[in-house]
Design a protein around this motif. Sequence first.
Motif, PDB file in Angstrom:
ATOM      1  N   UNK A  11      -2.350  44.611  -7.945  1.00 49.92           N
ATOM      2  CA  UNK A  11      -2.117  43.611  -8.967  1.00 49.92           C
ATOM      3  C   UNK A  11      -0.678  43.110  -8.835  1.00 49.92           C
ATOM      4  N   UNK A  12      -0.485  41.815  -8.921  1.00 49.92           N
ATOM      5  CA  UNK A  12       0.860  41.262  -8.779  1.00 49.92           C
ATOM      6  C   UNK A  12       1.674  41.522 -10.051  1.00 49.92           C
ATOM      7  N   UNK A  13       2.957  41.282  -9.969  1.00 48.93           N
ATOM      8  CA  UNK A  13       3.863  41.571 -11.077  1.00 48.93           C
ATOM      9  C   UNK A  13       3.542  40.792 -12.344  1.00 48.93           C
ATOM     10  N   UNK A  14       3.273  39.501 -12.200  1.00 50.70           N
ATOM     11  CA  UNK A  14       3.012  38.680 -13.385  1.00 50.70           C
ATOM     12  C   UNK A  14       1.669  39.032 -14.005  1.00 50.70           C
ATOM     13  N   UNK A  67      -0.664  43.894 -19.533  1.00 52.07           N
ATOM     14  CA  UNK A  67      -0.070  44.894 -20.420  1.00 52.07           C
ATOM     15  C   UNK A  67       0.356  44.278 -21.749  1.00 52.07           C
ATOM     16  N   UNK A  68       0.827  43.038 -21.730  1.00 48.44           N
ATOM     17  CA  UNK A  68       1.205  42.354 -22.973  1.00 48.44           C
ATOM     18  C   UNK A  68      -0.008  42.151 -23.868  1.00 48.44           C
ATOM     19  N   UNK A  69      -1.098  41.673 -23.297  1.00 46.80           N
ATOM     20  CA  UNK A  69      -2.327  41.471 -24.075  1.00 46.80           C
ATOM     21  C   UNK A  69      -2.847  42.800 -24.608  1.00 46.80           C
ATOM     22  N   UNK A  70      -2.773  43.846 -23.796  1.00 48.45           N
ATOM     23  CA  UNK A  70      -3.235  45.166 -24.230  1.00 48.45           C
ATOM     24  C   UNK A  70      -2.440  45.667 -25.424  1.00 48.45           C
ATOM     25  N   UNK A  71      -1.117  45.606 -25.351  1.00 48.65           N
ATOM     26  CA  UNK A  71      -0.298  46.116 -26.448  1.00 48.65           C
ATOM     27  C   UNK A  71      -0.407  45.250 -27.689  1.00 48.65           C
ATOM     28  N   UNK A  72      -0.573  43.943 -27.523  1.00 47.40           N
ATOM     29  CA  UNK A  72      -0.775  43.081 -28.691  1.00 47.40           C
ATOM     30  C   UNK A  72      -2.094  43.410 -29.370  1.00 47.40           C
ATOM     31  N   UNK A  73      -3.128  43.659 -28.589  1.00 49.70           N
ATOM     32  CA  UNK A  73      -4.421  44.036 -29.163  1.00 49.70           C
ATOM     33  C   UNK A  73      -4.327  45.405 -29.832  1.00 49.70           C
ATOM     34  N   UNK A  74      -3.583  46.326 -29.230  1.00 53.76           N
ATOM     35  CA  UNK A  74      -3.402  47.648 -29.826  1.00 53.76           C
ATOM     36  C   UNK A  74      -2.688  47.558 -31.169  1.00 53.76           C
ATOM     37  N   UNK A  75      -1.635  46.776 -31.244  1.00 56.63           N
ATOM     38  CA  UNK A  75      -0.910  46.591 -32.507  1.00 56.63           C
ATOM     39  C   UNK A  75      -1.805  45.927 -33.543  1.00 56.63           C
ATOM     40  N   UNK A  76      -2.579  44.936 -33.142  1.00 54.83           N
ATOM     41  CA  UNK A  76      -3.484  44.262 -34.082  1.00 54.83           C
ATOM     42  C   UNK A  76      -4.534  45.231 -34.606  1.00 54.83           C
ATOM     43  N   UNK A  77      -5.091  46.071 -33.755  1.00 50.31           N
ATOM     44  CA  UNK A  77      -6.126  47.022 -34.169  1.00 50.31           C
ATOM     45  C   UNK A  77      -5.558  48.082 -35.112  1.00 50.31           C
TER      46      UNK A  77
END
Length: 78
Positions: free
Chosen positions: A1-4, A10-20
């Motif tokens: 997986x490339x850097x971006x 990871x950004x989407x994952x942590x945002x979803x985790x915080x929302x949940x």
Amino acid sequence: MSGITFTLVSCVFFMALVAWVSYLKTRNSVNDSDGYFLAGRGLTGGFIAGSLLLTNLSAEQLIGLNGQDYRTNLSNMA
């Protein structure tokens, strides 16, 4: 997986985790507008005043205008 791609995933994952987690902690606890907008009337005046003050400050005021004041011999503050 490339850097971006990794960064975006990871950004989407942590945002979803915080929302949940936020949803789980707050469900059925905010029943009216007082609890939502005023934190159940539990905030002190200093906290409210500080949040209003800091909402209106930006990097332009904190850095840019101070540099301009220094350059113009602090005449803007007079």
